[in-house]
Write a protein that holds these residues in place. Structure first.
Motif, short mmCIF file in Angstrom:
data_model
loop_
_atom_site.label_atom_id
_atom_site.label_comp_id
_atom_site.label_asym_id
_atom_site.label_seq_id
_atom_site.Cartn_x
_atom_site.Cartn_y
_atom_site.Cartn_z
N ASP A 1 104.86 55.21 130.19
CA ASP A 1 103.53 55.47 129.45
C ASP A 1 104.04 55.67 127.90
O ASP A 1 103.14 55.38 127.19
N GLY A 2 105.48 55.72 127.74
CA GLY A 2 105.79 55.56 126.41
C GLY A 2 105.50 54.10 125.64
O GLY A 2 105.02 54.31 124.39
N THR A 3 105.59 53.24 126.51
CA THR A 3 105.46 51.68 125.80
C THR A 3 103.80 51.51 125.80
O THR A 3 103.33 51.40 124.60
N VAL A 4 103.20 52.17 126.58
CA VAL A 4 101.55 52.34 126.42
C VAL A 4 101.08 53.22 124.79
O VAL A 4 100.56 52.46 124.17
N ASN A 5 101.79 54.22 124.88
CA ASN A 5 101.28 54.86 123.66
C ASN A 5 102.00 54.47 122.52
O ASN A 5 101.19 54.34 121.42
N GLY A 6 103.09 53.74 122.72
CA GLY A 6 103.59 53.13 121.56
C GLY A 6 103.02 51.87 121.12
O GLY A 6 102.82 51.73 119.63
N THR A 7 102.62 51.23 121.87
CA THR A 7 101.52 50.02 121.66
C THR A 7 100.38 50.37 120.82
O THR A 7 100.07 49.95 119.78
N ALA A 8 99.92 51.67 121.20
CA ALA A 8 98.57 52.03 120.89
C ALA A 8 98.83 52.53 119.47
O ALA A 8 98.31 52.07 118.24
N SER A 9 100.04 53.54 119.32
CA SER A 9 100.21 53.97 117.79
C SER A 9 100.59 52.71 116.89
O SER A 9 100.59 52.76 115.51
N SER B 1 95.96 50.83 109.89
CA SER B 1 96.14 51.59 108.60
C SER B 1 96.88 50.81 107.66
O SER B 1 96.42 50.79 106.17
N ALA B 2 97.82 49.92 107.74
CA ALA B 2 98.52 49.19 106.87
C ALA B 2 97.61 48.33 106.21
O ALA B 2 97.09 47.98 104.94
N LEU B 3 96.95 47.60 107.28
CA LEU B 3 96.00 46.55 106.66
C LEU B 3 94.67 46.90 106.08
O LEU B 3 94.44 46.10 105.16
N LYS B 4 94.55 48.10 106.18
CA LYS B 4 93.19 48.74 105.73
C LYS B 4 93.43 48.71 104.16
O LYS B 4 92.25 48.62 103.57
N SER C 1 99.07 51.97 113.37
CA SER C 1 99.49 51.82 112.19
C SER C 1 99.47 50.71 111.54
O SER C 1 99.19 50.53 110.36
N ALA C 2 99.49 49.51 112.52
CA ALA C 2 99.18 48.32 111.61
C ALA C 2 97.76 48.24 110.97
O ALA C 2 97.70 47.64 109.93
#
Lengths: 642, 495
Positions: free
Chosen positions: A595-603, A610-613, A607-608
């Motif tokens: 689940d950590g991978t899943v949530n990690g991918t999502a976050s 928000s950076a691109l934004k 964040s990518a």
């Protein structure tokens, strides 16, 4: 005999279950006894029909009736049928099951009187009896498995009958899971069998084994798998741990399920697939060794138990080991003959223990004593059962035990010695129980929460007739049931030729003649020695029990902890290794890694984003500057590499 | 078929009619909404039962009750419906669960109008997935299902409901993106969206390796089933969803994954499926054992059942990728059986929660005295879940085990089958432990006031029990139908 009769034997108790559970429910709060009458009626008719079937089998050529088969479901090449098969093994088993069940149901009328779960009790008892009959009647291994699990359910429900007691709920769960562990082997054997032969049918399997189609290691693995299932149900080492705990159930349940029928189902299963075993010397050796070892192992624990039901439970495990030994060194007739006799005397002993509990309110033998005066009928019948179990001539146990010893002697001297030692131990612990319970002075019974019942009349007293009559009937059987093979009748029935067997030897000649042989005489003397030792310690007190205990303190501790098997299974394997080890690891892995991978991918994606934004800020100058930068970069690249 | 009554369309759109009526009624009362929803789903169920009874079991490998209307001619896409032995059991399952989920929601008071609209829409979309014979239509229904489920979890859920709803939505959409790419590739290669025509089609050399196409298509199904390691959305979604949504989610929605794998991946590319079968079988047995292990550690009743689904869906995957006629039939049977059993388990958890307001196993004890009917029904569901003979759970698992063990196509299949068998001991472990925790031992005084199941609850749960027993005692009713659907696929994979 019409072919519907075997079906009816199974269906009547099943209908009784449905009647109590669905039809009679609204009337039962007002007339609870109706549940008992329905069950007794159904099992009684089944019992009568069983004797009819037995008669038909005895008189039919080859002691085998035609098979009846119905298509159940077909998936591709997987053809599943349901049907009955009636041969001498089935006929003997249905008689044993229905007869003991009938006795127990009658007895329960007294024992369970006033229990709030009275109707539930009889519903479960009917269900169990039906499944047990289904198991012995089924003509294929698949439906044997179906009912095999069914009796497991019955056992689960009835061990946990007083489910408000944590100990009962635990014991029920433990029984189910431990036996299911053995069932893995059974199921694997079914899968191997079907993958190799394409059939579940018992008769077909017999033919394939005889024809040599099913041989070699496959055959051995099938046999071992079946035996693993049998070990679970018949509480053989190392899967014996559930049976002593199963004593949490009502005592008549222990008598029916955990002494006479279900636990014997493992022995029955091995007997049913005996051709598979007999073609594999390895499998036969495994059966004999496990049987003999379990016999002596359980008997040794029986030495130190103070709870009368636990003594009987370990005795049952030990005797089941004896039956396995009989199958392993002798044959179907030898093992089943002991099963047949054991069913009567062990059911008798359990019902006797229930009667004692009914009167004293406890199962702890240290709180009993002197009950022979107030409970003469229970006392006499219990002594008869004990003598029969100890193997004293001419009672039932003597005859079957003798045959097992004889076969062990000629096949495997080591196992013979073990079996002979067990004879001594059996006689000792049974009479230890008899003397502690019925002789000496009454020690006052127990506070009421200890026993099965909530309320007790003051003082020890004989149980009501409805309980005593089954005891007397069973006591008669415990004396006589072994006589059926004095002339070799029982063996003949299983070998397919009664006529040929019975005329070899006369009844009286066989009855008394057996004492002229050295082996039966020796085992009889050894059993008497065991009784005498118990007499010396517990009646005459020539030897102090405490002194012996203190002298062998470490051994005593080991025995009273049941060789620490429960601790090994429950604390080490289940709690430490699995629950707090492997599975905890799984659960942690699931939360943090998967689940950590899943949530990690999502976050990461978020964040990518928000950076691109920040690039999309709407300022034209920045856009123009970026474009210019890009153009320059391309120009440089083209200039350098172009 | 001879006389086309558009029965399948009727099954799909009866709930839609119901939701339209609810939506159009100005300020309908709660009772009205519930009765309309119930009648719509009941009607759908009745039509599906009619189809079930009229289904011709002698026609092997034919879609029945087909409907085909040109829909988007420019891309050769049709509104095309049909049922065969694989989809029919799942259709029955969905109409049944759709109806029962209305009964389960009988006590909903928060925004009932919208709630029942979403619930009806959910049922329609799942039915559409099971009956579509055109990939575009299939994908459309597949995506539509997300919307109602998202709202059901995020509005009527509990706990971390927004988190769970978003996780569900995004996870599924990720899979769908791959699937859409796969569907488009399929179209560019073959020029058709027709699912029946694609079954067993010979695909030569193309611009995209077939293995890649296979994985594009299967990933969405694997997420839905779910296959380890794509399962973590499931416990979150279940734990936080309202009871009816859990019932549908576990009962019918997960089966879209298994159905898609059989219908699209295995039927279209049997060789690729055979090539990757060992990998899938390993994932299946990992799912079975690992899922059961994690289940044993759960203390939230709903999470426990949710993880048990991960374990039980492993049997479906094992059955499919054993690539053998019996095992495949077992997989379909297992989907049906798990749908009924787990649907009931979630309904029972919902009842216990409604009455005690807790799902924490540490706070529950001895409820059998206070709610005997619930205890009996819950126990039956639990015993069916652990595969006790006499229940449909045993039939399905046994067929899977038997088929997998006898399979000769995949090397080492016997070992996988035996590991799968090991799972049944773990299952009995957590089921019996759970039952003991909730119902046995000394009753707690604080639950003395709680009542047993009422009439509506009894009707809905007894219906489940009847189905569990019926197909457990006489499974031929179902297996005969499944056989007709499995045989053509079995021919494709050469079994």
């Amino acid at each position: 005999m019409p072919m519907q009769v075997p079906w009816l034997i199974f269906l009547l108790p099943f209908l009784s279950f449905l009647m109590i559970g669905l039809v009679l429910r609204p009337f039962l709060p007002r007339y609870p006894r109706l549940a008992g009458y329905v069950t007794i009626g159904a099992v009684g008719i089944s019992c009568a029909l069983s004797f009819w079937v037995l008669g038909a089998v005895i008189s039919s050529p080859g002691h085998m009736l035609p098979v009846d088969d119905i298509r159940w479901a077909v998936v591709g090449n997987l053809e599943m049928h349901i049907g009955v098969m009636v041969d001498s093994l089935t006929a003997v088993m249905v008689v044993v099951v229905t007869f003991i069940s009938l006795m127990v149901q009658i007895y329960s009328q007294g024992y369970m009187k006033g229990d709030p779960g009275y109707m539930r009790y009889y519903a479960f008892m009917s269900l169990f009896t039906a499944c047990m009959l289904g198991l012995v009647l089924a003509n294929n291994i698949l439906f044997m498995f179906v009912f095999w699990e069914g009796v497991g359910l019955g056992s689960y429900l009835l061990i946990g009958f007083w489910f408000h007691k944590p100990s009962a709920a635990n014991a029920a769960k433990k029984a189910f899971i431990v036996t299911r562990f053995g069932d893995l082997g059974f199921l694997a054997a079914i899968l191997i069998l079907f993958a190799t032969t394409g059939t579940f049918d018992t008769g077909e399997i017999y033919k394939l084994v005889a024809a040599g189609t099913l041989t070699g290691t496959t055959l051995t693995w099938v046999a071992i798998g079946i035996f693993a299932g049998a070990c679970g149900k018949s509480a053989q080492f190392p899967l014996h741990v559930w049976l002593p705990d199963a004593m949490e159930g009502p005592t008549p349940v222990s008598a029916l399920i955990h002494a006479a029928t279900m636990v014997a189902a493992g022995v029955f299963l091995v007997a049913r697939f005996y051709p598979i075993f007999s073609h594999s010397p390895e499998a036969m050796l495994v059966v004999a060794v496990i049987g003999a070892f379990t016999a002596i192992f359980a008997a040794s624990i029986g030495f130190v138990m103070n709870d009368i039901k636990r003594v009987l439970a370990y005795s049952t495990i030990s005797q089941l080991g004896y039956m396995m030994l009989g199958l392993g060194v002798g044959g179907v007739a030898i093992g089943i003959f002991h099963l047949f006799n054991h069913a009567f005397f062990k059911a008798l002993l359990f019902l006797g223990a229930g009667s004692v509990n009914h009167s004293s309110g406890t199962f702890d033998m240290r709180l009993m004593g002197g009950l022979r005066k107030s409970m003469p009928w229970t006392y006499i019948t219990f002594v008869i059962g004990s003598l029969s179990l100890a193997g004293i001539w001419p009672l039932a146990g003597f005859w079957s035990k003798d045959e097992i010893l004889m076969n062990a002697f000629s096949n495997n001297p080591t196992l013979f010695v073990l079996a002979l030692i067990t004879v001594f131990m059996t006689a000792f612990y049974m009479f230890r129980a008899v003397f502690m319970t019925f002789h000496g002075e009454y020690k006052g019974g127990a506070p009421s929460e200890h026993g099965d019942h909530d309320e007790h009349p003051q003082g020890p007293h004989e149980s009501p007739a409805v309980m005593v009559v089954p005891l007397v009937i069973l006591a008669v059987m415990a004396v006589c049931s072994g006589w059926i093979n004095v002339t070799g009748f029982f063996n003949g029935l299983f070998e397919g030729d009664v006529e040929g067997a019975v005329h070899k030897i006369g009844f009286l000649e066989g009855f008394f003649g057996t004492l002229t042989h050295p082996l039966p005489l020796a085992s009889l003397l050894i059993a008497l020695a065991g009784i005498f030792l118990a007499f010396a310690i517990y009646i005459k007190k020539w030897i102090s029990a405490e002194k012996i205990t203190n002298a062998v303190r470490p051994l005593y501790t080991l025995l009273s902890h049941k060789y620490y098997m429960d601790d090994l299974y429950e604390n080490v394997i289940v709690k430490t290794f699995l629950y707090n080890g492997l599975f905890k690891l799984f659960a942690m892995f699931d939360t943090s890694v998967v689940d950590g991978t899943v949530n990690g991918t999502a976050s990461a994606a978020s964040s990518a984003g928000s950076a691109l934004k920040k690039l999309q800020n709407g300022q034209t100058q920045v856009y123009a500057f970026t474009i210019a930068l890009g153009v320059v970069a391309i120009a440089v690249v083209v200039y350098l590499f172009g | 078929m001879e006389l086309n009554l558009h029965l399948l369309s009727l099954i799909i759109f009866l709930p839609v009619i119901g939701l339209a009526v609810i939506a159009l009624l100005p300020k309908p009362g709660q009772k009205t909404v519930k009765w309309i929803a119930l009648s719509a789903t009941l009607a759908s169920f009745i039509v599906s039962m009619y189809v079930f009874c009229m289904f011709d079991k002698s026609l092997v490998g034919h879609m029945q009750f087909t409907e085909k209307i040109s829909w988007i001619p420019v891309i050769n896409s049709y509104y095309s419906l049909g049922v065969d032995g694989i989809s029919l059991p799942l259709v029955i399952l969905t109409t049944f669960l759709g109806m029962v989920s209305i009964l389960v929601s009988w006590k909903i008071e928060l925004r009932p109008k919208e709630y029942f609209i979403w619930l009806l829409m959910l049922e329609s979309s799942i039915l559409g997935v099971f009956m579509s014979l055109d990939l575009v239509l299939f994908f459309l229904f597949w995506e539509v299902e997300l919307i109602p489920m998202f709202f059901l979890i995020s509005i009527w859920g509990s706990g971390r409901k927004e988190y769970a709803a978003y996780k569900y939505l995004i996870y599924t959409l990720t899979g769908s993106a791959f699937m859409l790419a796969g569907i488009l590739c399929t179209y560019f290669i073959t020029g058709t969206f027709d699912i029946t025509a694609l079954a067993g089609i010979q695909i030569g050399a193309t611009f995209i390796p077939l293995e890649l196409l296979f994985f594009l298509l299967i990933i969405g199904f694997c997420i839905k089933l779910p296959v380890f390691p794509f399962h973590t959305w499931l416990p979150d979604a279940h734990t936080n969803a309202p009871t009816a949504a859990s019932v549908i989610l576990a009962g019918a929605l997960l089966k879209m994954g298994g159905y898609g794998i059989i219908r699209v991946c295995v039927s279209m590319m049997p060789q690729v499926a055979a090539q990757y079968a060992p990998v899938m079988c390993i994932l299946a047995v990992v799912g079975i054992i690992y899922g059961a292990g994690v289940t044993l550690r759960q203390t939230d009743l709903k999470r426990l059942i949710a993880y048990s689904s991960v374990s039980h869906m492993g049997y479906v995957l094992l059955g499919i990728f054993a690539l053998n006629q019996v095992a495949l039939a077992g997989a379909v049977m297992q989907m049906f059986s798990h749908g009924i059993i787990t649907g009931l388990l979630f309904a029972m958890v919902g009842l216990v929660y409604d009455k005690t307001h807790t799902r924490d196993l540490n706070n529950l004890r001895g409820l059998a005295r206070q709610m005997p009917v619930i205890a009996v029904v819950f126990s039956i569901a639990g015993l069916a879940s652990l595969g006790l003979p006499g229940t449909v759970g045993f039939v399905a698992e046994f067929i899977v085990f038997n088929g997998a063990f006898s399979s000769t196509t995949i090397p080492g299949m016997q070992v996988y089958a035996l590991i799968g068998v090991l799972g049944i001991v773990l299952t009995s472990g957590y089921i019996l432990w759970m039952l003991q925790r909730v119902f046995y031992e000394y009753p707690l005084e604080k639950y003395n006031h709680v009542g047993d199941a009422d009439l509506v609850e009894k009707v809905s749960t007894f219906a489940f029990v009847a189905i569990i027993m019926l197909f457990g005692i006489y499974p031929a009713i179902m297996t005969d139908i499944i056989n007709t659907g499995i045989m053509p696929i079995a021919r494709l994979i050469g079994m």
